[in-house]
Design a protein around this motif. Structure first.
Motif, PDB file in Angstrom:
ATOM      1  N   THR A  29      27.958  21.647  12.347  1.00 24.53           N
ATOM      2  CA  THR A  29      27.924  20.885  13.588  1.00 24.53           C
ATOM      3  C   THR A  29      27.764  21.893  14.723  1.00 24.53           C
ATOM      4  N   LEU A  30      26.725  21.696  15.504  1.00 27.12           N
ATOM      5  CA  LEU A  30      26.310  22.667  16.509  1.00 27.12           C
ATOM      6  C   LEU A  30      26.601  22.139  17.912  1.00 27.12           C
ATOM      7  N   MET A  57      17.833  22.776  18.649  1.00 24.49           N
ATOM      8  CA  MET A  57      17.622  22.439  17.247  1.00 24.49           C
ATOM      9  C   MET A  57      16.303  23.003  16.717  1.00 24.49           C
ATOM     10  N   GLY A  58      15.466  23.510  17.620  1.00 23.52           N
ATOM     11  CA  GLY A  58      14.268  24.204  17.185  1.00 23.52           C
ATOM     12  C   GLY A  58      14.593  25.440  16.361  1.00 23.52           C
ATOM     13  N   VAL A  59      15.754  26.044  16.602  1.00 24.24           N
ATOM     14  CA  VAL A  59      16.194  27.202  15.820  1.00 24.24           C
ATOM     15  C   VAL A  59      16.365  26.799  14.355  1.00 24.24           C
ATOM     16  N   ALA A 110      17.743  18.444  -0.019  1.00 28.43           N
ATOM     17  CA  ALA A 110      17.151  17.837   1.168  1.00 28.43           C
ATOM     18  C   ALA A 110      17.682  18.598   2.383  1.00 28.43           C
ATOM     19  N   TYR A 111      16.780  19.220   3.116  1.00 25.28           N
ATOM     20  CA  TYR A 111      17.137  19.961   4.328  1.00 25.28           C
ATOM     21  C   TYR A 111      17.229  18.933   5.452  1.00 25.28           C
ATOM     22  N   LEU A 112      18.442  18.626   5.876  1.00 20.66           N
ATOM     23  CA  LEU A 112      18.685  17.504   6.783  1.00 20.66           C
ATOM     24  C   LEU A 112      19.172  17.962   8.153  1.00 20.66           C
ATOM     25  N   VAL A 113      18.699  17.260   9.183  1.00 27.06           N
ATOM     26  CA  VAL A 113      19.217  17.457  10.537  1.00 27.06           C
ATOM     27  C   VAL A 113      19.422  16.102  11.188  1.00 27.06           C
ATOM     28  N   ARG A 114      20.352  16.099  12.108  1.00 24.65           N
ATOM     29  CA  ARG A 114      20.464  14.972  13.029  1.00 24.65           C
ATOM     30  C   ARG A 114      20.750  15.541  14.403  1.00 24.65           C
ATOM     31  N   ASN A 144      24.750  17.287  17.120  1.00 20.15           N
ATOM     32  CA  ASN A 144      23.664  18.082  16.548  1.00 20.15           C
ATOM     33  C   ASN A 144      24.207  18.664  15.259  1.00 20.15           C
ATOM     34  N   GLN A 145      23.450  18.527  14.180  1.00 19.91           N
ATOM     35  CA  GLN A 145      23.984  18.953  12.891  1.00 19.91           C
ATOM     36  C   GLN A 145      22.869  19.334  11.928  1.00 19.91           C
ATOM     37  N   TYR A 146      23.131  20.402  11.192  1.00 22.67           N
ATOM     38  CA  TYR A 146      22.307  20.790  10.053  1.00 22.67           C
ATOM     39  C   TYR A 146      23.177  20.542   8.837  1.00 22.67           C
TER      40      TYR A 146
END
Length: 194
Positions: free
Chosen positions: A9-10, A16-18, A40-44, A54-56
């Motif tokens: 959690t960011l 999030m481009g990073v 599955a490489y997931l983001v929200r 923001n989360q990876y």
């Protein structure tokens, strides 16, 4: 089958481009990882599709414990730890897996729902319900696949599904799929897993 997920959690203003650039750079490294069913490489992103953060949050389905352990202890996971710190990695034992009606389509979105197993002496009922939910999700229009697993320490079920479109017919946290590594997807055990 064994499920694994960690969440980074960011900060709310995090670029999030990073994360997107990182996945574009290293995502293919697991495309042929032994013992891996899929990652599955997931983001929200905060404010998008109801996300408060923001989360990876990559999600894995493993065919073998050896493959998972080699990932965790053999260096691949260390790169993430070096870049972001060591996250808590949640693990669940597999209950069910099903290919979806859109199994040949690329996965664009994922839904993950965690629910507690109700207290009571009988466990087969909630586990059978999880199997039926997996089958229901997989039979939905746009479903690429569906899985269910259980954490017996915290008595928590996790339902996970991948979708070809952004209107999944599943409840839970919605993530965008940035990349899918699936070297052993065809070897994930189908149906009920006991």
């Amino acid at each position: 089958m064994h499920a694994l997920q960690y969440e980074l959690t960011l900060p709310a203003d995090y670029d999030m481009g990073v994360v997107r650039d990182r996945v574009a750079r290293v995502g293919q490294l697991l495309d042929d990882w032994g013992g891996l069913g899929l990652k599955a490489y997931l983001v929200r992103e905060r404010g998008v599709r109801g996300s408060p953060v923001n989360q990876y949050a990559p999600f894995y389905l493993w065919n073998t414990m050896e493959g998972m352990n080699r990932f965790l202890w053999g260096g691949a996971f260390q790169g993430l730890v070096d870049d972001f710190g060591r996250p808590e990695a949640r693990q669940w034992s597999g209950l069910a897996y099903a290919e979806g009606r859109a199994s040949g389509a690329p996965a664009a979105f994922a839904v993950r729902r965690r629910v507690p197993v109700a207290a009571g002496p009988e466990l087969s009922g909630p586990m059978e319900d999880a199997v039926r939910e997996t089958e229901r999700l997989a039979a939905s229009d746009g479903a690429v696949l569906a899985a269910a697993a259980v954490d017996t320490r915290h008595w928590e079920l996790v339902h996970f599904s991948l979708w070809e479109h952004d209107v999944p017919k599943a409840e839970g946290d919605v993530f965008q799929v940035l990349h899918l590594s699936a070297p052993g997807r065809d070897r994930l055990p189908r149906g009920r897993q006991w």
